[in-house]
Design a protein around this motif. Structure first.
Motif, mmCIF file in Angstrom:
data_model
loop_
_atom_site.group_PDB
_atom_site.id
_atom_site.type_symbol
_atom_site.label_atom_id
_atom_site.label_comp_id
_atom_site.label_asym_id
_atom_site.label_seq_id
_atom_site.Cartn_x
_atom_site.Cartn_y
_atom_site.Cartn_z
ATOM 1 N N VAL A 1 8.932 18.876 38.158
ATOM 2 C CA VAL A 1 9.778 19.549 38.911
ATOM 3 C C VAL A 1 10.690 18.156 40.067
ATOM 4 N N ARG A 2 11.860 17.893 40.067
ATOM 5 C CA ARG A 2 12.567 16.841 40.634
ATOM 6 C C ARG A 2 13.481 17.472 41.980
ATOM 7 N N ASN A 3 13.998 18.379 40.976
ATOM 8 C CA ASN A 3 14.804 19.047 42.458
ATOM 9 C C ASN A 3 14.417 20.867 42.920
ATOM 10 N N LYS A 4 13.072 20.834 42.844
ATOM 11 C CA LYS A 4 13.475 22.525 43.370
ATOM 12 C C LYS A 4 13.635 24.234 43.623
ATOM 13 N N ALA A 5 15.088 23.167 44.361
ATOM 14 C CA ALA A 5 15.474 24.460 44.403
ATOM 15 C C ALA A 5 16.692 24.831 43.282
ATOM 16 N N ALA A 6 17.202 23.382 41.768
ATOM 17 C CA ALA A 6 18.190 23.584 41.152
ATOM 18 C C ALA A 6 16.573 23.964 39.810
ATOM 19 N N THR A 7 15.592 23.822 39.960
ATOM 20 C CA THR A 7 14.538 24.069 38.702
ATOM 21 C C THR A 7 13.937 25.608 38.243
ATOM 22 N N TYR A 8 14.197 25.552 37.238
ATOM 23 C CA TYR A 8 13.653 26.920 36.254
ATOM 24 C C TYR A 8 12.933 26.667 35.510
ATOM 25 N N PHE A 9 11.952 27.743 35.208
ATOM 26 C CA PHE A 9 11.007 28.128 33.594
ATOM 27 C C PHE A 9 11.894 29.054 32.534
ATOM 28 N N PHE A 10 11.713 28.775 32.137
ATOM 29 C CA PHE A 10 11.696 29.770 30.366
ATOM 30 C C PHE A 10 11.133 29.805 28.945
ATOM 31 N N ARG A 11 10.687 30.769 28.818
ATOM 32 C CA ARG A 11 9.521 30.895 27.758
ATOM 33 C C ARG A 11 11.022 30.712 26.613
ATOM 34 N N VAL A 12 10.163 30.555 25.347
ATOM 35 C CA VAL A 12 11.363 29.882 24.356
ATOM 36 C C VAL A 12 10.700 30.747 23.484
ATOM 37 N N VAL A 13 11.676 31.206 22.671
ATOM 38 C CA VAL A 13 11.523 32.203 21.940
ATOM 39 C C VAL A 13 12.211 31.307 20.368
ATOM 40 N N GLY A 14 11.938 31.346 19.464
ATOM 41 C CA GLY A 14 12.176 31.150 18.067
ATOM 42 C C GLY A 14 11.721 29.339 17.969
ATOM 43 N N ASP A 15 12.235 29.189 16.832
ATOM 44 C CA ASP A 15 11.543 28.000 16.244
ATOM 45 C C ASP A 15 12.739 27.042 16.106
ATOM 46 N N SER A 16 14.222 27.189 16.919
ATOM 47 C CA SER A 16 15.277 26.502 16.258
ATOM 48 C C SER A 16 14.786 24.474 16.136
ATOM 49 N N MET A 17 13.724 24.616 17.684
ATOM 50 C CA MET A 17 14.023 23.327 17.902
ATOM 51 C C MET A 17 12.247 22.334 18.210
ATOM 52 N N THR A 18 12.055 23.099 17.089
ATOM 53 C CA THR A 18 10.938 22.679 16.566
ATOM 54 C C THR A 18 10.393 21.259 16.210
ATOM 55 N N GLY A 19 11.725 20.784 15.670
ATOM 56 C CA GLY A 19 11.504 18.966 15.393
ATOM 57 C C GLY A 19 11.637 18.379 16.932
ATOM 58 N N ALA A 20 12.051 18.309 18.087
ATOM 59 C CA ALA A 20 11.871 18.672 19.216
ATOM 60 C C ALA A 20 10.672 18.953 20.008
ATOM 61 N N GLN A 21 9.614 19.002 19.730
ATOM 62 C CA GLN A 21 7.838 19.913 20.350
ATOM 63 C C GLN A 21 8.746 20.713 20.580
ATOM 64 N N ILE A 22 9.319 21.460 21.218
ATOM 65 C CA ILE A 22 9.360 22.577 21.458
ATOM 66 C C ILE A 22 9.632 24.167 20.683
ATOM 67 N N HIS A 23 8.322 24.457 20.638
ATOM 68 C CA HIS A 23 7.513 25.496 20.069
ATOM 69 C C HIS A 23 7.717 27.174 20.811
ATOM 70 N N ASP A 24 7.407 28.254 19.903
ATOM 71 C CA ASP A 24 7.699 29.353 20.350
ATOM 72 C C ASP A 24 6.758 29.531 21.148
#
Length: 156
Positions: free
Chosen positions: A60-83
């Motif tokens: 977190v570099r900018n606390k006021a502008a940073t958010y967390f989201f949970r991923v649903v799905g498999d469209s970004m698995t090639g970037a090592q982002i998983h469900d």
């Protein structure tokens, strides 16, 4: 030419579930080891301890502008982002070609890699099963924020 614009959250009630990054005032500092460990190497000795690693500071570099989201799905698995992974999204970063972004397309959130080159703007999945999302002349792509990291769990 397609315009890439920041997402205007003032016109959306769907953002009420989002929370700013919660930074614990007491740093969660873990030891950071300077020795690079090949897979299978036993735990390094204490003399390799370099300094502490605070995951909040690292992600977190900018606390006021940073958010967390949970991923649903498999469209970004090639970037090592998983469900089930958590995305760390910073709204203060200007989206550029090659960034992984959280975008709003037809009033729905999606995470994709931004392709913006030679007047062509697309959102690319990192899974060959998904086609790019293409934008036509005079269409607007609303980028909510830039993904700066992910958090994955391997064991429960």
């Amino acid at each position: 030419m397609t315009t890439i614009i920041p997402f205007d959250s003032s016109n959306s009630s769907t953002l009420s579930f989002l929370q700013p990054a919660a930074i614990d005032p007491v740093a969660c500092t873990l030891p950071l080891l300077q020795y690079r460990v090949p897979a299978g190497f036993p735990s390094p000795a204490d003399e390799y301890v370099e300094k502490g690693l605070d995951l909040n500071t690292y992600l977190v570099r900018n606390k006021a502008a940073t958010y967390f989201f949970r991923v649903v799905g498999d469209s970004m698995t090639g970037a090592q982002i998983h469900d089930g992974d958590m995305l760390v999204v910073d709204r203060s970063i200007e989206p550029k070609h090659g960034h992984i972004v959280l975008a709003v397309v037809n009033n729905e959130y999606t995470v994709k890699r931004l392709y913006a080159c030679n007047g062509v703007v697309e959102l690319h999945a990192e899974n060959p099963a998904y086609l790019p999302i293409r934008f036509r002349e005079n269409e607007e792509l609303q980028v909510w924020g830039v993904v700066v990291g992910t958090v994955s769990r391997f064991a429960v």
